[in-house]
Design an enzyme around this catalytic site. Structure first.
Site, PDB file in Angstrom:
ATOM      1  N   ARG A 174      -0.741   2.778  20.950  1.00 39.77           N
ATOM      2  CA  ARG A 174       0.133   4.074  19.747  1.00 39.77           C
ATOM      3  C   ARG A 174       1.224   3.565  20.593  1.00 39.77           C
ATOM      4  NH1 ARG A 174       0.771   8.744  20.674  1.00 39.77           N
ATOM      5  NH2 ARG A 174      -0.466  10.159  21.261  1.00 39.77           N
ATOM      6  N   LYS A 184       5.058  -7.789   2.560  1.00 38.57           N
ATOM      7  CA  LYS A 184       5.754  -8.747   1.263  1.00 38.57           C
ATOM      8  C   LYS A 184       5.659  -9.161   1.980  1.00 38.57           C
ATOM      9  CE  LYS A 184       5.000  -5.044  -0.875  1.00 38.57           C
ATOM     10  NZ  LYS A 184       6.154  -3.444  -0.638  1.00 38.57           N
ATOM     11  N   TYR A 225      13.465   1.053  -3.765  1.00 31.52           N
ATOM     12  CA  TYR A 225      11.974   0.758  -4.026  1.00 31.52           C
ATOM     13  C   TYR A 225      10.877   2.060  -4.494  1.00 31.52           C
ATOM     14  CZ  TYR A 225       6.964   0.315  -2.457  1.00 31.52           C
ATOM     15  OH  TYR A 225       5.734   0.157  -2.370  1.00 31.52           O
ATOM     16  N   ASP A 285      17.136  -2.206   3.508  1.00 24.48           N
ATOM     17  CA  ASP A 285      15.677  -2.889   3.378  1.00 24.48           C
ATOM     18  C   ASP A 285      15.583  -3.980   3.002  1.00 24.48           C
ATOM     19  OD1 ASP A 285      13.338  -2.908   2.013  1.00 24.48           O
ATOM     20  OD2 ASP A 285      12.883  -1.261   1.386  1.00 24.48           O
TER      21      ASP A 285
HETATM   22  C1  LIG Z   1       6.292  -2.570  -0.399  1.00 24.60           C
HETATM   23  C2  LIG Z   1       7.515  -1.816  -0.471  1.00 24.60           C
HETATM   24  C3  LIG Z   1       9.030  -0.981   0.604  1.00 24.60           C
HETATM   25  C4  LIG Z   1       6.447  -0.148   1.395  1.00 24.60           C
HETATM   26  O1  LIG Z   1       6.415  -1.007   1.877  1.00 24.60           O
HETATM   27  P1  LIG Z   1       4.021  -0.781   2.169  1.00 24.60           P
HETATM   28  O2  LIG Z   1       3.712  -1.137   3.269  1.00 24.60           O
HETATM   29  O3  LIG Z   1       3.754  -0.971   0.846  1.00 24.60           O
HETATM   30  O4  LIG Z   1       4.602   0.926   2.845  1.00 24.60           O
HETATM   31  C5  LIG Z   1       9.495  -0.714   1.281  1.00 24.60           C
HETATM   32  N1  LIG Z   1      10.089  -0.795   0.182  1.00 24.60           N
HETATM   33  C6  LIG Z   1      10.260  -2.510  -0.177  1.00 24.60           C
HETATM   34  C7  LIG Z   1      11.270  -2.929  -0.903  1.00 24.60           C
HETATM   35  C8  LIG Z   1       9.206  -2.733  -0.834  1.00 24.60           C
HETATM   36  O5  LIG Z   1       8.983  -3.478  -1.379  1.00 24.60           O
END
Ligand SMILES: *Cc1c(COP(=O)(O)O)cnc(C)c1O
Length: 377
Positions: free
Chosen positions: A46, A195, A98, A170
């Site tokens: 962890r 992603k 998001y 982000d």
């Molecule tokens: C998918 C996404 C998230 C969240 O990520 P997860 O891996 O699904 O928890 C946050 N910000 C953006 C821009 C995203 O596309």
């Protein structure tokens, strides 16, 4: 070093026992001490694991940060960052962030003493108006999802810095291949590695990248304390995916450009949102802060002529699914799917309509993708 070289090599040379070229997966929850008070830098997975460390070093190198913390999901990363705030703190962010982030802010953190302004982040005056003595953080997502609104990184981060406010970007939509927020002074960069970074739609993960020792200490403590760290096997998958990030991003962009041009001319399409189009209203800003346009696009379907249900039903190559950033093309309906948790009011405020369709353009043959859309229209 070239970002392509970093993608393949940064952080990955870990095995001196057998000199494996690829970082091994250290599937162990705990590590033996050599003697009391002495271990080899790891004690419990962890808190730290060599496979995860390799991934963290790799992404930190790509973003130009000093270090990173890889987390179980993107939302785990965002949760850990938000725990830098305390009751009473105020956060300024976009009304088109998001959906999952919006839900976390509204349903979890707003109920625990944080307050949020969800505003149009393209308007610097509006940001200035919202900032108050309690403002601790500005949360930036650019390009926005799914309408690809661009937030001026230099201007907004500059404003935040002048007032001692933390900035978080982000960077999921572009990846460090096309945008590096630290170059504009951001304090923290966050990704859903689910992603583009992983890019193969086979794992969920997140990462927090920092550029400063005091933030690093706080983030590391938080990720360990709340148990948000990424599993070694998942970290290994993301590390494997990143090696081809530059090639994939070029291929996504190539296809997205062609599809956007096709859509823009199509009589059944009312409007196209793509950062690579000359018609994008923020063309100058895009050229200034982005190194490319990415693979996400959206459009408004003329549903009086092509009803939504029949459109989606006829698609054969593009897959009806949420998520984005994988090698396969995914298409979806933000109003009822990815952004439904925002509710009709939030959706309208962000500019999404029941006719908005989002595509995560994959790396298939673009002719097949265009033919598939033409059939569906
Ligand atoms: C998918 C996404 C998230 C969240 O990520 P997860 O891996 O699904 O928890 C946050 N910000 C953006 C821009 C995203 O596309």
């Amino acid at each position: 070093m070239n970002i392509r070289t970093k993608a393949v090599l940064a952080g990955t040379v870990k095995d001196s026992t057998y000199n494996s070229v690829i970082t091994p997966i250290y599937l162990t929850s705990t590590f033996r001490f050599e003697k009391l008070g002495k271990n080899k830098g790891y004690d419990y997975t962890r808190s730290g694991n060599p496979t995860r460390t390799a991934l963290e070093e790799n992404i930190a190198a790509l973003e130009g940060g000093t270090g990173a913390a890889a987390t179980a999901t993107g939302m785990a990363a965002i949760t850990a960052i938000m725990l830098l705030c305390e009751a009473g703190d105020h956060i300024v962010t976009g009304n088109d962030i998001y959906g999952g982030t919006y839900r976390l802010f509204r349903e979890v953190f707003a109920k625990r003493g944080l307050s949020f302004s969800f505003i149009n982040m393209m308007n610097l005056k509006e940001i200035k108006k919202e900032i108050c003595p309690k403002t601790k953080m500005i949360w930036i997502e650019t390009p926005s999802n799914p309408l690809l609104h661009i937030v001026d990184l230099k201007a907004v981060i500059g404003l935040a810095k002048s007032q001692g406010i933390l900035t978080v970007v982000d960077n999921t939509f572009l990846s460090p291949y096309f945008q590096r927020p630290f170059e504009f002074g951001a304090d923290i960069v966050v990704h859903s590695t689910t992603k583009y970074l992983n890019g193969h739609s086979d794992v969920v993960g997140g990462v927090i990248v920092y550029n400063d020792k005091s933030i690093e200490e706080k983030i590391k403590l938080l990720v360990n304390a709340i148990g948000a760290s990424e599993a070694p096997f998942d970290a290994w998958l993301v590390l494997r995916g990143i090696k081809t990030l530059p090639c994939r991003m070029e291929a996504h962009q190539h296809n997205a450009m062609k599809m956007a041009a096709f859509l823009e001319k199509h009589p059944r399409v009312k409007k196209v949102y793509y950062t690579g189009l000359k018609s994008h209203p923020q063309r100058a800003l895009i050229k200034k802060q982005m190194k490319g346009f990415g693979g996400m696009l959206a459009f408004e379907l003329d549903t009086s002529k092509t009803p939504l249900k029949s459109f989606f039903k006829k698609l054969k190559v593009l897959q009806l699914a949420e998520s984005l950033g994988g090698v396969e093309s995914l298409i979806e309906h933000p109003w009822t799917m990815s952004h439904a948790s925002m509710g009709p009011e939030g959706l309208r405020a962000s500019g999404i309509t029941p006719e908005t369709i989002r595509i995560s353009v994959g790396i298939e043959g673009v002719d097949d993708l265009i033919e598939d859309l033409e059939n569906a229209f």
